[in-house]
Design a protein around this motif. Structure first.
Motif, PDB file in Angstrom:
ATOM      1  N   PRO A 233       0.831  -1.214   0.000  1.00  0.00           N
ATOM      2  CA  PRO A 233       0.000   0.000   0.000  1.00  0.00           C
ATOM      3  C   PRO A 233       0.861   1.259   0.000  1.00  0.00           C
ATOM      4  O   PRO A 233       1.934   1.292   0.609  1.00  0.00           O
ATOM      5  N   GLU A 234       0.368   2.259  -0.688  1.00  0.00           N
ATOM      6  CA  GLU A 234       1.108   3.520  -0.762  1.00  0.00           C
ATOM      7  C   GLU A 234       1.082   4.246   0.584  1.00  0.00           C
ATOM      8  O   GLU A 234       2.031   4.923   0.949  1.00  0.00           O
ATOM      9  N   LEU A 235      -0.007   4.075   1.308  1.00  0.00           N
ATOM     10  CA  LEU A 235      -0.182   4.774   2.583  1.00  0.00           C
ATOM     11  C   LEU A 235      -0.754   3.787   3.593  1.00  0.00           C
ATOM     12  O   LEU A 235      -1.613   2.975   3.249  1.00  0.00           O
ATOM     13  N   ILE A 236      -0.270   3.849   4.806  1.00  0.00           N
ATOM     14  CA  ILE A 236      -0.860   3.034   5.873  1.00  0.00           C
ATOM     15  C   ILE A 236      -1.315   3.977   6.961  1.00  0.00           C
ATOM     16  O   ILE A 236      -0.548   4.825   7.426  1.00  0.00           O
ATOM     17  N   HIS A 253       8.071  -3.970   2.866  1.00  0.00           N
ATOM     18  CA  HIS A 253       7.528  -2.853   2.079  1.00  0.00           C
ATOM     19  C   HIS A 253       7.666  -1.532   2.840  1.00  0.00           C
ATOM     20  O   HIS A 253       7.490  -1.482   4.053  1.00  0.00           O
ATOM     21  N   PRO A 255       5.972   2.083   2.864  1.00  0.00           N
ATOM     22  CA  PRO A 255       4.934   2.970   2.315  1.00  0.00           C
ATOM     23  C   PRO A 255       5.477   4.389   2.118  1.00  0.00           C
ATOM     24  O   PRO A 255       6.552   4.734   2.621  1.00  0.00           O
ATOM     25  N   GLN A 256       4.707   5.184   1.392  1.00  0.00           N
ATOM     26  CA  GLN A 256       5.104   6.588   1.201  1.00  0.00           C
ATOM     27  C   GLN A 256       5.012   7.362   2.514  1.00  0.00           C
ATOM     28  O   GLN A 256       5.773   8.301   2.741  1.00  0.00           O
ATOM     29  N   CYS A 279       9.959   6.601   6.318  1.00  0.00           N
ATOM     30  CA  CYS A 279       9.012   7.497   5.645  1.00  0.00           C
ATOM     31  C   CYS A 279       8.433   8.451   6.685  1.00  0.00           C
ATOM     32  O   CYS A 279       8.537   8.193   7.891  1.00  0.00           O
TER      33      CYS A 279
END
Lengths: 456, 316
Positions: A233-236, A253, A255-256, A279
């Motif tokens: 996922p890009e955002l959590i 992973h 995230p962004q 991040c």
């Protein structure tokens, strides 16, 4: 709920046009990918964006406004220009609001409202023409003893994303997930919570999954990391509790960004998460009644306001506006939820409002009413000082209680540093201090006391 | 067309259609004033333009305080029409003529405009189309067609065509406005109108009339580009054709509505009776379970769909 249905029934429920209007084959593929992965958890519930194509277009315009329009230009003084037309528009349809004649004494004379008012008679605070079967409902946690149900609309819920993007932009993060990507994973960590998958039609039907990191919701505890690595996922998003659990997983992973809401996050925990995931960790001050209000920015040393149509005042106990920099109760007017327009709504949270290079900023934000503790010396110590002293510790959550005899009980989630007791003693003196593990899963009142300070 | 039939028609009209009719009536009165009053000696030349602008501002204030969305939209619609009329009064240059046209000249002017409309020059996209058509007829088409979508008399498929026609009419109006935008003589007022529309859109949260202003604004930009890049001739025939379609659908709406009048009256009466019965039942239910609105709201919030909520990225 969904586990009682056959797979076909589950799919029909999941993709029903009421929940996911205009779902395309690529959206369906994303839903399958989120649910059918071998390491996927048990998704117990259904939900969806409920945005019809017309509302989606309206939201695209609305999102641009929410992302880029300026917030209130001043931290003290006259209300912003949009407030009067807004008030006039709503006044006739909100039963609880004062009559037009109340304006003759100016904005400051308008009465304030609180959670207790909403709880006592919510219908009087909801515009009459919006009281319809199309409403959706969000419920507050009731940490203050006043759980309320907040009426909302799918469009309002979708607007959260725009404000989150605004908060992320403050940290230099721009979301890019589109068709075929997983946009966001909402992580909870509770015995039981609402879990589902969905797609975001405003960003190419990228995926959304709300998961529970509690091991009991997964076939194997290791599936959690496997699933998150696979979905990438890009955002959590989550709260300090679930993000702390996330940090223990062996996921690769990155995230962004991580988005934290719901509870206060300590500097120590934020730094640890930043180091773990590489991040930004964006702490958002948010509540169901008003949505995302502000986002923490280290360079501003506080929470920078996010909403263009939300007027934030700092009031004293008598309801008088305080000068910039004074510590008082955060009070809100306006907001982006048309179903619950706020008129001088006292949040119960306290802070100082100052102007910084990032715009109006809330400093020393305290999530609940201030509590004063009796020091051994006889002085009264505000909980703000305790917060500042405890900020450097990597505390996931904590709750400090002072008994009638002055004794202190500190409940801490996670390991307790041996430095905690001397730090508290430095402020409050050598009261007996008991340190216990914090068992509660959800929000707790951070500061409580059985002692009453003398009235000022 | 008997008076009784007219009366019947008026009573059978939906509030939306009545408001559209009243807006058209208002425009007709203004047109009459425009034609008649400049002939009177001693009047300052710009008074009608100023009157329109003042009326528009007053109605816009009414819109601000109007509690109901429909009333708000109607007031704003009238305000926009009046503003547009004020712009046209200013731009047409009629009021700035050194000598007012006499009756014969006026008739010749009107006849020229009517002939221009009848000649369908506007369908071919010739610049300099009759102002009368653009400024008075297009808003009328748009309002009728939008009303048609709100209170339909046509089948759903035709309604979609009507909705498309309404937006095309608004877009064409915006293009026309954009065309004026770069003309030095007409620079000030269109800019002012655009600014007012934009402010209204912003004040109203881009939630209602803000969206109506967007195609006009977008159309203005396209018109401006067309003027600057000299590509006006390329897009104009297409838009003029769409406008012709919108006009035809408008006419069909009104004709269809007129022919179905007896049936519509019967439906309206039945609907009103059903609504009265429903209202009585609801009132009885509310009387049995006070407080009324609170219990209704609780029921809405208790519904399964409401409890499910909708996607938002965080938990508060």
């Amino acid at each position: 709920m969904s586990t009682r249905l056959s797979p076909e029934q589950q799919w029909r429920e999941l993709t029903s046009p009421a929940r996911l209007p205009g779902l395309t084959p690529s959206g369906e593929a994303m839903l399958r990918r989120l649910r059918a992965h071998p390491a996927a958890p048990v998704f117990r519930d259904f939900s969806g964006h409920r945005l019809t194509p017309a509302v989606q277009w309206a939201q695209r315009v609305r999102h641009a406004f929410l992302r880029h329009a300026g917030v209130q230009p001043r931290v003290h003084g006259a209300p912003p220009a949009w407030l009067w037309p807004w008030w006039l528009r709503q006044q006739a349809s909100v039963a609880a609001w004062p009559a037009l004649a109340a304006l003759r004494h100016g904005w400051q004379a308008l009465p304030t409202t609180s959670r207790a008012d909403l709880q006592a008679d919510l219908a009087r605070h909801v515009p009459r023409h919006l009281q319809s079967p199309d409403l959706i409902c969000f419920t507050t946690s009731g940490t203050t003893g006043h759980p309320i149900r907040v009426p909302s609309t799918p469009a309002t819920a979708a607007s959260y994303a725009a404000l989150h993007e605004r908060a992320l932009a403050l940290h230099g993060v721009r979301l890019r997930a589109r068709q075929g990507d997983v946009g966001v994973v909402l992580a909870g960590f509770q015995q039981r919570c609402f879990t589902y998958v969905s797609v975001n039609p405003l960003r190419g039907e990228c995926g959304l999954a709300k998961i529970n990191l509690h091991p009991g919701e997964w076939h194997h505890a290791s599936d959690r990391a496997t699933y998150l690595d696979a979905m990438a996922p890009e955002l959590i998003s989550g709260d300090p509790v679930s993000l702390d659990e996330l940090a223990t997983l062996a996921m690769q992973h990155r995230p962004q960004a991580l988005l934290s809401t719901s509870m206060a996050m300590s500097d120590g925990q934020r730094n640890r998460l930043v180091a773990r995931f590489g991040c930004p960790v964006v702490d958002v001050y948010s509540m169901n009644e008003a949505g995302p209000i502000a986002a923490f920015v280290q360079a501003a040393q506080g929470f920078v306001l996010l909403q263009p149509r939300l007027f934030v005042e700092i009031l004293d106990e008598a309801g008088r506006a305080l000068p910039p920099g004074e510590f008082g109760e955060v009070t809100l007017s306006g907001g982006f939820n048309p179903c619950l327009p706020l008129l001088r709504y006292r949040t119960g949270d306290h802070a100082r409002l100052v102007m910084t290079a990032f715009g109006p900023t809330l400093r020393d934000l305290q999530g609940r009413p201030p509590v004063r503790f009796l020091a051994r010396s006889g002085a009264w110590v505000n909980n703000v000082e305790l917060t500042q002293a405890l900020r450097r510790f990597d505390l996931q959550r904590y709750a400090l209680h002072q008994a009638a005899d002055g004794g202190l009980c500190l409940r801490v989630a996670g390991p307790a540093s041996p430095e905690l007791a001397p730090t508290i003693a430095g402020l409050l003196g050598d009261w007996p201090l008991t340190i216990l593990p914090l068992q509660a899963e959800d929000k707790v009142r951070q500061y409580t006391s059985e002692l009453s300070p003398p009235s000022r | 067309m008997s008076l009784s039939r007219l009366n019947l028609a008026w009573s059978a009209m939906s509030p939306w259609r009545r408001r559209s009719g009243m807006a058209c009536g208002l425009m007709a009165i203004l047109l009459g004033l425009w034609v008649f009053l400049p002939q009177q000696p001693g009047l300052p030349p710009r008074w009608l333009c100023q009157l329109c602008a003042a009326l528009a501002a007053g109605i816009a204030v009414l819109a601000l305080v109007s509690p109901e969305p429909a009333g708000k939209r109607w007031h704003l619609g009238c305000a926009v029409l009046l503003l547009v009329t004020a712009v046209e009064l200013h731009l047409s240059g009629w009021l700035l003529l050194p000598t007012k046209p006499d009756g014969a000249a006026l008739m010749a002017l009107l006849q020229g405009q009517a002939l221009a409309v009848a000649s369908l020059r506007w369908v071919a996209g010739v610049p300099g189309w009759p102002w009368l058509f653009w400024w008075l007829l297009l808003p009328f088409i748009a309002i009728t067609l939008i009303a048609q979508n709100v209170q339909p008399a046509l089948a759903p498929r035709m309604r979609r065509v009507a909705g498309l026609g309404a937006w095309l009419a608004l877009l064409a109006l915006g293009l026309r406005l954009g065309y004026f935008f770069v003309q030095p003589a007409g620079l000030a007022l269109p800019v002012w109108v655009l600014a007012v529309l934009l402010v209204m859109g912003v004040l109203f949260g881009l939630g209602s009339w803000g969206y109506a202003a967007l195609p006009i604004l977008a159309g203005s930009v396209f018109g401006l580009l067309g003027r600057v890049l000299d590509t006006w001739q390329l897009g104009a025939p297409l838009l003029a054709g769409c406008t012709a379609l919108a006009l035809a659908v408008t006419a069909a709406c009104w004709l269809h509505w007129w022919l179905r009048l007896p049936a519509i009256v019967a439906e309206a009466q039945a609907s009103r009776a059903a609504a009265d019965a429903g209202m009585a039942a609801a009132q009885a239910a509310r009387a049995a379970a006070p407080p009324a609105s609170a219990s209704d709201l609780q029921a809405y919030l208790d519904a399964q769909a409401a409890q499910e909520g909708a996607d938002k990225y965080t938990r508060e």
